[in-house]
Design an enzyme around this catalytic site. Structure first.
Site, PDB file in Angstrom:
ATOM      1  N   SER A   1       5.896 -51.947 101.108  1.00 15.33           N
ATOM      2  CA  SER A   1       5.541 -51.543  99.745  1.00 15.33           C
ATOM      3  C   SER A   1       6.737 -51.556  98.806  1.00 15.33           C
ATOM      4  O   SER A   1       6.588 -51.829  97.608  1.00 15.33           O
ATOM      5  CB  SER A   1       4.899 -50.153  99.767  1.00 15.33           C
TER       6      SER A   1
ATOM      7  N   HIS B   1       9.246 -46.924  96.670  1.00 20.48           N
ATOM      8  CA  HIS B   1       8.503 -47.618  95.617  1.00 20.48           C
ATOM      9  C   HIS B   1       9.337 -47.726  94.340  1.00 20.48           C
ATOM     10  O   HIS B   1       9.434 -48.799  93.732  1.00 20.48           O
ATOM     11  CB  HIS B   1       7.203 -46.879  95.327  1.00 20.48           C
TER      12      HIS B   1
END
Length: 446
Positions: free
Chosen positions: A228, A280
Site C-alpha cells: 500500500s 501510506h
C-alpha cells in the site's frame, strides 16, 4: 518533358481463388480429388463415376492481410506465400493471451506475479512453523522470516533490506485482495501515461519511503508489510499529474479518481485497526515529490531522459530488489539457528523443573525417577551441532543418570547443568530477538 507523376493508387488486394462452393482457398491448402456418382443411374445404381477437384470442408477461419502486398493470409502464417515477406507469428490460446497481456502492461503483471508468488511462500512458511496463523491473518513469525519491516530486525539486527522486501508481502488474504485490486487498476493507468521504467522507479522508491516512515513512526510497536505504501506513491504521482493539467479532460478524470482513492484509503486507515497510515503518508509524499520532478517532462516523450536516466534507475532498483530477496534467503540460516537455540532453552527449562521436583520429593519411594528419565530423554534427544554445547549437555546428562541410579546427588547435576545453561545463554544473546520471538510464539500463538 514533364516528369512522370508517381502513382498514388493503393496496391490491389489479392484474393485467393474460390472453389465451387464459394470458399476461399487459402495458401498452403492442398485440393483433393473425390469421385461421386454420375447423374445417370438406374434405380439408384450409377452407371459411372466422375472425378471432381474440391477443397476439404473446414470451419471459418480468421484472416489477416500481408502488410506488403495486402493479400489475405491464414492467421499464424510465418511468411506471405505471394510476396515472401516475413510475418510476426501471433500466438493463440491461453499462452497467446498471457503474452499479449504482458506486452500491454508488463510492470502490472510482473508485480502481480511477484506478489502472488510471495503470498504462496507466506502460506507455506505459516503452515511449516505451525504457530497459530491462518490464511486470513499470517503469524508475525512467518512474515518476519520472509522480510517484514520490523524495527528490532531492521536496526537491532542491521537488516535494512527489509525496507524493500516488506513491499511485496501481505498480512493475509483480505489485505492481498484489496491491494491487488488497486494495483491492477492503478499501475496499468500509470504505465499508459508514464511508461514502464518511470513506473518501476516510482513504485520501488515510494515503497521504500513508506517503509522508512513506518519504521521511524511505529518503532518497536508492530511490524509492517504490504504494497500500500508503494501504491500510495503512484496515487500521489497521478494526483500531481492531474493537478498540473487542469485544461485536459483526461487529466480531470485522473484527478477525480486519485482523489477518491485517497479518501478511501484515509477513511479505512482511521476506521480499521492494524492499518499503517504512516506508510501510506510516506509513500504518497514520495510519489508526489517525484511527480513534481516529472511535471515538466512530457510523459513518454523525453526519450533522452528515458534512455539515460529512468531506464538505468529502474534497472538499478530492480537489481537492488533482487539482492534484498537474496539477503532474505541467506538470512534463513540465522532463523534456523535461533530455532535450535529456542528448543534447547525449552528443553533445559523442562529438565530444570524435573530436577526441582525430584529434589523436593525427599528420595525413597516418592522419588520421581520415571519423570526424571522422561525429562532427561527430552533434554538429550535433540541433535546439537555446537561441540561445546554438546559436551556440556552430555556432562549434565551423565550426572543425572548417576543420580537416578543412586550414585550421585542433586548438587552433582546442578553444576554441569548450570555450565550448559551459561553457554546456551551466551549463544542466544547473539540472536536475542529471534530467540525471544520464537519462545514467545510457542508460549502464546498469534
Amino acid at each position: 518533358m514533364p516528369a512522370a507523376t508517381p502513382s498514388l493508387t493503393r496496391p490491389t488486394m489479392r484474393v485467393p481463388p474460390l472453389d465451387r462452393g464459394g470458399t476461399a482457398a487459402l495458401a498452403g491448402e492442398q485440393p483433393i480429388r473425390i469421385s461421386r456418382p454420375s447423374p445417370r443411374s438406374f434405380f439408384g445404381f450409377p452407371f459411372a463415376f466422375r472425378a471432381e477437384t474440391r477443397y476439404p470442408p473446414r470451419m471459418p477461419r480468421r484472416l489477416e492481410t500481408c502488410p506488403s502486398c495486402r493479400a489475405f493470409l491464414d492467421q499464424g502464417a510465418s511468411a506471405c506465400p505471394y510476396c515472401g515477406v516475413g510475418l510476426r507469428v501471433r500466438r493463440r490460446g491461453a499462452w497467446g493471451a498471457v503474452v499479449k497481456a504482458f506486452e500491454q502492461a508488463p510492470v502490472t503483471h510482473a508485480l502481480m506475479l511477484s506478489i502472488l508468488a510471495l503470498f504462496g511462500a507466506e502460506i507455506w512458511m505459516d503452515q511449516r512453523l505451525g504457530v497459530g496463523g491462518s490464511l486470513l491473518q499470517f503469524s508475525s513469525l512467518a512474515t518476519a522470516r520472509l522480510g517484514a519491516n520490523w524495527y528490532p530486525l531492521n536496526v537491532g539486527e542491521r537488516e535494512p533490506w527489509r525496507l524493500v522486501t516488506a513491499i511485496f508481502l501481505h498480512g493475509g488474504l483480505v489485505h492481498l485482495l484489496f491491494n491487488a485490486w488497486v494495483l491492477v487498476d492503478l499501475v496499468r493507468l500509470c504505465e499508459q501515461i508514464y511508461g514502464p521504467s518511470r513506473v518501476i522507479a516510482v513504485y520501488l522508491l515510494s515503497g521504500v519511503a513508506g517503509s522508512a516512515v513506518s519504521l521511524l513512526w511505529n518503532g518497536e510497536r508492530f511490524h509492517n508489510v504490504g504494497a500500500s505504501g508503494a501504491l500510495c506513491g503512484l496515487i500521489g504521482l497521478m494526483a500531481v499529474y492531474g493537478i498540473g493539467r487542469r485544461g485536459d479532460l483526461g487529466a480531470a478524470a485522473v484527478r477525480g479518481a486519485m482523489g477518491r482513492w485517497l479518501v478511501y484509503i484515509g477513511v479505512l486507515g482511521f476506521l480499521l485497526p492494524g492499518i499503517d497510515n504512516a506508510a501510506h503518508f510516506g509513500g504518497a509524499g514520495a510519489g508526489a515529490a517525484i511527480g513534481l520532478v516529472l511535471a515538466g517532462d512530457a510523459p513518454r516523450r523525453s526519450r533522452a531522459w528515458t534512455r539515460y536516466v529512468w531506464r538505468p534507475l529502474a534497472g538499478t532498483l530492480v537489481a537492488g530488489t533482487l539482492l534484498a530477496f537474496g539477503a532474505m534467503g541467506t538470512n534463513q540460516t540465522r532463523w534456523e539457528e535461533a530455532d535450535r537455540l529456542a528448543q534447547a532453552v525449552e528443553a533445559a527449562d523442562r529438565f530444570r523443573d524435573a530436577l526441582r521436583a525430584a529434589s523436593v520429593s525427599g528420595g525413597g519411594a516418592t522419588f520421581p525417577a520415571a519423570a526424571l528419565r522422561g525429562a532427561l530423554l527430552d533434554f538429550t534427544g535433540r541433535e546439537e551441532p555446537d561441540p561445546e554445547l554438546a559436551e556440556a549437555r552430555e556432562a549434565a546428562a551423565r550426572a543425572a543418570r548417576a543420580w537416578i541410579a543412586g550414585e550421585g546427588s542433586e548438587a552433582g547435576v546442578a553444576g554441569p547443568l548450570g555450565r550448559y545453561e551459561a553457554i546456551l545463554t551466551a549463544r542466544a544473546e547473539r540472536n536475542r530477538f529471534r530467540v525471544g520471538l520464537l519462545l514467545a510464539m510457542r508460549d502464546r500463538p498469534d
